[in-house]
Design a protein around this motif. Sequence first.
Motif, PDB file in Angstrom:
ATOM      1  N   GLN A  73      12.700  56.463  20.623  1.00 27.08           N
ATOM      2  CA  GLN A  73      13.262  55.849  19.412  1.00 27.08           C
ATOM      3  C   GLN A  73      14.780  55.836  19.501  1.00 27.08           C
ATOM      4  O   GLN A  73      15.397  56.810  19.932  1.00 27.08           O
ATOM      5  CB  GLN A  73      12.812  56.627  18.169  1.00 27.08           C
ATOM      6  CG  GLN A  73      13.029  55.891  16.872  1.00 27.08           C
ATOM      7  CD  GLN A  73      12.369  56.601  15.695  1.00 27.08           C
ATOM      8  OE1 GLN A  73      12.903  57.585  15.193  1.00 27.08           O
ATOM      9  NE2 GLN A  73      11.206  56.116  15.275  1.00 27.08           N
ATOM     10  N   ASN A  88       8.316  53.019  18.419  1.00 25.34           N
ATOM     11  CA  ASN A  88       7.093  53.544  17.802  1.00 25.34           C
ATOM     12  C   ASN A  88       6.064  54.010  18.821  1.00 25.34           C
ATOM     13  O   ASN A  88       4.909  54.184  18.498  1.00 25.34           O
ATOM     14  CB  ASN A  88       6.466  52.451  16.924  1.00 25.34           C
ATOM     15  CG  ASN A  88       6.119  51.195  17.718  1.00 25.34           C
ATOM     16  OD1 ASN A  88       6.544  51.049  18.859  1.00 25.34           O
ATOM     17  ND2 ASN A  88       5.345  50.303  17.124  1.00 25.34           N
ATOM     18  N   ARG A  89       6.502  54.200  20.081  1.00 19.84           N
ATOM     19  CA  ARG A  89       5.543  54.643  21.075  1.00 19.84           C
ATOM     20  C   ARG A  89       6.228  55.552  22.091  1.00 19.84           C
ATOM     21  O   ARG A  89       7.425  55.433  22.342  1.00 19.84           O
ATOM     22  CB  ARG A  89       4.878  53.443  21.766  1.00 19.84           C
ATOM     23  CG  ARG A  89       5.843  52.516  22.499  1.00 19.84           C
ATOM     24  CD  ARG A  89       5.171  51.229  22.951  1.00 19.84           C
ATOM     25  NE  ARG A  89       6.056  50.454  23.818  1.00 19.84           N
ATOM     26  CZ  ARG A  89       5.766  49.259  24.297  1.00 19.84           C
ATOM     27  NH1 ARG A  89       4.614  48.675  24.001  1.00 19.84           N
ATOM     28  NH2 ARG A  89       6.618  48.627  25.090  1.00 19.84           N
ATOM     29  N   TYR A  99       9.417  47.631  19.545  1.00 21.48           N
ATOM     30  CA  TYR A  99      10.527  47.065  18.774  1.00 21.48           C
ATOM     31  C   TYR A  99      11.498  46.420  19.758  1.00 21.48           C
ATOM     32  O   TYR A  99      11.633  46.848  20.906  1.00 21.48           O
ATOM     33  CB  TYR A  99      11.266  48.151  18.001  1.00 21.48           C
ATOM     34  CG  TYR A  99      10.646  48.506  16.673  1.00 21.48           C
ATOM     35  CD1 TYR A  99      11.122  47.964  15.481  1.00 21.48           C
ATOM     36  CD2 TYR A  99       9.588  49.410  16.596  1.00 21.48           C
ATOM     37  CE1 TYR A  99      10.564  48.302  14.263  1.00 21.48           C
ATOM     38  CE2 TYR A  99       9.015  49.753  15.385  1.00 21.48           C
ATOM     39  CZ  TYR A  99       9.506  49.198  14.219  1.00 21.48           C
ATOM     40  OH  TYR A  99       8.955  49.527  13.014  1.00 21.48           O
ATOM     41  N   GLU A 136      10.364  42.909  15.012  1.00 19.47           N
ATOM     42  CA  GLU A 136       9.452  44.014  14.718  1.00 19.47           C
ATOM     43  C   GLU A 136       8.105  43.809  15.414  1.00 19.47           C
ATOM     44  O   GLU A 136       7.714  42.671  15.716  1.00 19.47           O
ATOM     45  CB  GLU A 136       9.276  44.146  13.209  1.00 19.47           C
ATOM     46  CG  GLU A 136      10.576  44.487  12.487  1.00 19.47           C
ATOM     47  CD  GLU A 136      10.354  44.854  11.035  1.00 19.47           C
ATOM     48  OE1 GLU A 136       9.173  44.854  10.606  1.00 19.47           O
ATOM     49  OE2 GLU A 136      11.343  45.150  10.357  1.00 19.47           O
TER      50      GLU A 136
END
Length: 279
Positions: A73, A88-89, A99, A136
Amino acid sequence: MNHADVISNRPTAAARPSLLVKAQPGGRVIVDVTPQSAGWAHVGFRALRLGAGETEALATGARELCVTVLSGQVDVLVGSERYTALGNRQSVFEDQSPYAVYVPPGREVRIDARGSAEVALSTAPARGRLPARVIEPGQMRRSVRGEGANTRYVCDILPDSEPAEALLVVEVITPSGHASSYPPHKHDSAGDAETALEETYYHQLNPSQGFAFQRVYTDDRSLDEAMAVEHRDTVLVPRGYHPCAAPYGYDLYYLNTMAGPERRWAFKNDPAHEWMLAR
């Protein structure tokens, strides 16, 4: 002209750099491809590994940029605009889209890692017609291509249906034992049925000690290079067909960056192998 003359006039591997760009085993920069190093006009690509709290600063200059958060992130600062908590991973092999941030030319950019992170920086020449924006995961189209051992899973990060001036960015997961970018296709000629696009393949393997294969070749075989690809290696595709395959036991991920004179993805399959699409 005798047979020896014909052989001696053929292009040799020594006459040009390899299309395989090996990953750096340590340090911030995993791979760095510039138009100058690749010997072409449009695509630039970098992959970076950042530790917690580390920062990467850059200026886009005369190029547009797509930052893809591969894992971890980050916060991304574009001029005075700050986009926070992007990512997000923990692995590109997780079943979710990434993203990304689109940045036009002429901007100062800073990427701040909130923890360990890996980011990809895709660039191409542009004039600055579009604003910066976050792309997104929910905006990205996901699809399945092929069937049987030719099945692969596609996420369109920045396709030609979404705003950009030159860049096309997509990621693909090819399961263990499957082929991808197959039947072999090319996009190196300008016209209605095909567009001329340079391309990079940034590969990852799961488990990471694995390997895959990629071949880049033209109809006349003036370019014909087969490569064993390892975790985080990059393959350059200046022209020609470019299939790849994942051996049993190892899933293959790749991130494609494409750009050329026209921002449209239109391709031609190798006629010798197109028959399998009619089965």
